[in-house]
Design a protein around this motif. Structure first.
Motif, PDB file in Angstrom:
ATOM      1  N   LYS A 303      30.204  52.598  91.381  1.00 34.53           N
ATOM      2  CA  LYS A 303      31.419  52.869  92.145  1.00 34.53           C
ATOM      3  C   LYS A 303      31.098  52.991  93.633  1.00 34.53           C
ATOM      4  N   GLU A 307      32.534  50.588  96.533  1.00 38.99           N
ATOM      5  CA  GLU A 307      33.336  51.202  97.607  1.00 38.99           C
ATOM      6  C   GLU A 307      32.794  50.791  98.974  1.00 38.99           C
ATOM      7  N   LEU A 414      40.140  42.155  96.623  1.00 31.99           N
ATOM      8  CA  LEU A 414      40.861  42.534  95.402  1.00 31.99           C
ATOM      9  C   LEU A 414      39.894  42.701  94.237  1.00 31.99           C
ATOM     10  N   GLU A 415      38.915  41.783  94.125  1.00 28.45           N
ATOM     11  CA  GLU A 415      37.947  41.864  93.031  1.00 28.45           C
ATOM     12  C   GLU A 415      37.105  43.136  93.143  1.00 28.45           C
ATOM     13  N   GLN A 417      37.881  45.965  94.722  1.00 26.81           N
ATOM     14  CA  GLN A 417      38.695  47.150  94.484  1.00 26.81           C
ATOM     15  C   GLN A 417      38.952  47.332  92.988  1.00 26.81           C
ATOM     16  N   ASP A 418      39.104  46.198  92.265  1.00 30.67           N
ATOM     17  CA  ASP A 418      39.321  46.261  90.815  1.00 30.67           C
ATOM     18  C   ASP A 418      38.087  46.852  90.120  1.00 30.67           C
ATOM     19  N   THR A 419      36.922  46.442  90.608  1.00 26.02           N
ATOM     20  CA  THR A 419      35.678  46.986  90.040  1.00 26.02           C
ATOM     21  C   THR A 419      35.583  48.485  90.281  1.00 26.02           C
ATOM     22  N   ASP A 421      38.039  50.585  90.593  1.00 22.33           N
ATOM     23  CA  ASP A 421      39.009  51.257  89.708  1.00 22.33           C
ATOM     24  C   ASP A 421      38.455  51.360  88.284  1.00 22.33           C
ATOM     25  N   LYS A 422      37.793  50.277  87.820  1.00 24.00           N
ATOM     26  CA  LYS A 422      37.226  50.298  86.474  1.00 24.00           C
ATOM     27  C   LYS A 422      36.104  51.342  86.374  1.00 24.00           C
ATOM     28  N   LYS A 425      37.503  54.857  86.011  1.00 20.23           N
ATOM     29  CA  LYS A 425      37.968  55.157  84.654  1.00 20.23           C
ATOM     30  C   LYS A 425      36.782  55.474  83.739  1.00 20.23           C
TER      31      LYS A 425
END
Length: 647
Positions: A303, A307, A414-415, A417-419, A421-422, A425
């Motif tokens: 993460k 970031e 976008l890719e 930021q998606d990583t 977010d995953k 979680k």
């Protein structure tokens, strides 16, 4: 160098108005009443050479009136003619007053200071060059030593001693030892030390040796008093130790009973089961926890990395958009400049007058000039437009590249930021599992299996305690017997320790007595060495004083002083027939002894100069030296100074 005084002229010098003495290089006598200026003649010569008096101090030579006021306008004058090794040398010195002009009155006033004029063979010299000449001619200290009977004995004794050794030479300690066969052992005793240093070493050793000798009887007495009387023990120590060993074997046999051993083995086995249970329980739980921690740490790291990547891509998009805006602005500015250049019109500005003569130019030349100006304007305009169009096209090509770059970066953003977010979680999931696992842990000592093993151990210990109690009572009885036997061993050891201590004390007393004999031998050797050193010093005194005194006819020198403690200290005392110079020696003897010293020093320095002998009237037979001698005698009938060249 042999320096003899031929003539001495003195004028306006202290109390002498004007005098001339014709010595002709011979011995002479100056007669005069007390206070008539006899000593001043010697002072005048000293001032001429060194600008000092007979004591080596600066002097004021200006005459005084009856009220002791300076007759400063008079000019003190001294001239001396010498025979220097067969050559004539003339020296002259004069002292003149210095004046300054009074700014208030304009009058010339005496400054109470003097200036000198110096001549060598009538040639004027500066004061510096004159002093250098005199210094090269003769050393001032040497001159005083060979012309003044008191100079040598006025020196500090160390300086007198130094001069005597320079004149006569100084014997080395080795030479003195070699002069006496009895002193040969000193070569090994000194060991490259000076005699006095070695004497200090020997005395220090002798003091310590005497102290040690005096201390030995005290130490022997202390050792004797420390001995303890004791009786031989009747205990058979071997038998006692055998009994103790037998009892201890019996105790060991009781403690090693088979039933007791079996119960101890069972307890040990159950304790091992407990340890294994604790270890497995801890390892399983810890393994699960460590696995979750590892996954959680990995996701947190992922993460953090993405970031960082999000921030970098966002910054790149911002920078690229800023560059596109800059290029677009520049493109619009170039397009506007093209429109301005295209709208430019040629303006005629041809001068139809000749710049040289001021007359009007022919119409055909004016027309040609206009045509050339128009052509030049069109060429410049065309070139400028061409450059601007090229720049515009370049900016257009550069601007087209920004859009795909920005679109690509936005996709990457976008890719990333998606990583992120995953990962967030996954972190939340692992954290929840870790929390649940930690709360569900049950301590190993609360488990049923653990409690069961612990209960088995307690039951075995209860069985064992019944056997242990019986064995304990039996072992205690045996130990009481051992304690009694141990007391006998202690008693025996105490007696033996006392016997051994007394033996060591006897041996120490024997060593002290032997050491006392060695110290007495050392003391005798040290006393012998001191005797040799004292004998050396006595030989040294006789040899050195004898060698130096041989150089003199009248003067004798005491160079060593033997103290009450046997030490010999260096000194330098001039004597005549046992009387110290300046302490009870009469004037006549002091004069002759001083002349004897001067004669030896003149031969050493090879410098012979005129000697002025004051108070010569007190000597009936003046000692004759190799130098010119001028006697100063009191004569009541001679009010004015009178020179006599009669020898």
């Amino acid at each position: 160098m042999n320096l003899k005084l031929i003539k001495l002229e003195i004028e306006n010098f202290q109390g002498i108005k004007k005098l001339t003495f014709e010595f002709n290089g011979q011995n002479a006598t100056i007669f005069g009443q007390n206070g008539s200026g006899k000593t001043t003649t010697a002072t005048a010569l000293q001032w001429l050479l060194f600008d000092k008096n007979l004591q080596g101090k600066q002097i004021d030579v200006v005459p005084l009136d009856k009220n002791n006021n300076e007759l400063y306008e008079q000019v003190p004058h001294v001239t001396a003619v010498f025979d220097k090794d067969g050559q004539e040398l003339k020296l002259t010195k004069e002292s003149y007053p210095k004046y300054m002009k009074n700014k208030m009155t304009g009058n010339k006033e005496y400054t109470k200071s003097r200036t000198g004029k110096q001549y060598i063979d009538d040639v004027p010299f500066t004061i510096t060059n004159y002093k250098n000449y005199i210094s090269d001619l003769i050393d001032e200290d040497v001159f005083k030593l060979v012309t003044n009977i008191h100079t040598f004995n006025d020196l500090h004794w160390t300086d007198r001693r130094k001069i005597l050794f320079e004149v006569c030479g100084q014997l080395t300690d080795e030479e003195i030892i070699n002069s006496n066969n009895d002193l040969q052992p000193l070569v090994d005793i000194l060991k490259n030390k000076s005699v006095e240093d070695q004497k200090k070493v020997i005395k220090d050793k002798l003091k310590k040796t005497n102290d040690d000798i005096e201390d030995i009887p005290v130490r022997i007495n202390e050792a004797t008093l420390s001995k303890v009387e004791t009786l031989e023990s009747d205990i058979n120590i071997d038998e006692v130790r055998s009994q103790i060993e037998s009892h201890e074997s019996e105790i060991l046999s009781i403690n090693n009973g088979s039933e007791e051993i079996e119960l101890r083995n069972q307890i040990s086995q159950k304790q091992n089961e407990l340890k294994l249970l604790e270890q497995n329980h801890s390892n399983d739980n810890q393994s699960n926890i460590n696995n979750l921690k590892s996954k959680l740490s990995l996701e947190e790291s992922n993460k953090l990395n993405f970031e960082t990547k999000v921030r970098m891509i966002s910054q790149s998009i911002t920078d690229t958009k800023s560059q596109r805006e800059t290029k677009l602005k520049e493109y619009k500015e170039v397009a506007a400049e093209i429109e301005e250049v295209e709208a430019m019109q040629h303006i005629e500005s041809i001068d139809d007058t000749c710049s040289c003569c001021g007359q009007a130019l022919p119409p055909e030349k004016v027309e040609v000039a206009k045509q050339r100006a128009l052509e030049q304007f069109n060429r410049n305009k065309s070139t400028k437009l061409e450059q601007l169009q090229q720049r515009k096209q370049t900016l257009l090509e550069q601007g087209k590249q920004f859009k795909p770059t920005i679109e690509k970066l936005e996709i990457e953003l976008l890719e990333a930021q998606d990583t992120v977010d995953k990962s967030q979680k996954a972190i939340e999931l692992f954290s929840s599992k870790f929390k649940n696992l930690s709360s569900d842990l049950v301590p190993v000592n609360e488990s049923e299996e653990y409690k069961s093993i612990l209960n088995d151990i307690n039951e075995i210990n209860q069985k064992r305690s019944q056997i242990v109690q019986h064995n304990k009572e039996k072992v205690n009885e045996i130990r009481q017997k051992i304690f009694v036997l141990d007391d006998k061993v202690s008693e025996y050891n105490k007696v033996q320790a006392t016997i051994e201590s007394n033996k060591r004390i006897d041996k120490r007393i024997e060593e002290l007595r032997k050491h006392e004999e060695e110290l007495i031998s050392i003391k005798e050797e040290l006393n012998y060495q001191l005797y040799l050193i004292d004998e050396f010093n006595r030989t040294k005194v006789k040899t050195i004083e004898g060698t130096i005194n041989e150089k003199f006819k009248l003067a004798r020198f005491k160079l060593f002083d033997e103290k009450k403690n046997g030490n010999i200290e260096e000194t330098c005392i001039t004597t005549f027939e046992g009387v110290e110079f300046g302490r009870g020696l009469n004037t006549a003897a002091m004069i002759n002894v001083g002349l004897d010293i001067i004669n030896t020093l003149s031969n050493h320095y090879n410098v012979y100069a005129p000697i002025f002998i004051d108070n010569a009237e007190s000597v009936t037979d003046v000692y004759q030296t190799s130098s010119q001698q001028i006697e100063l005698k009191v004569s009541e009938q001679d009010k004015d100074l009178r020179l006599s060249n009669e020898s």
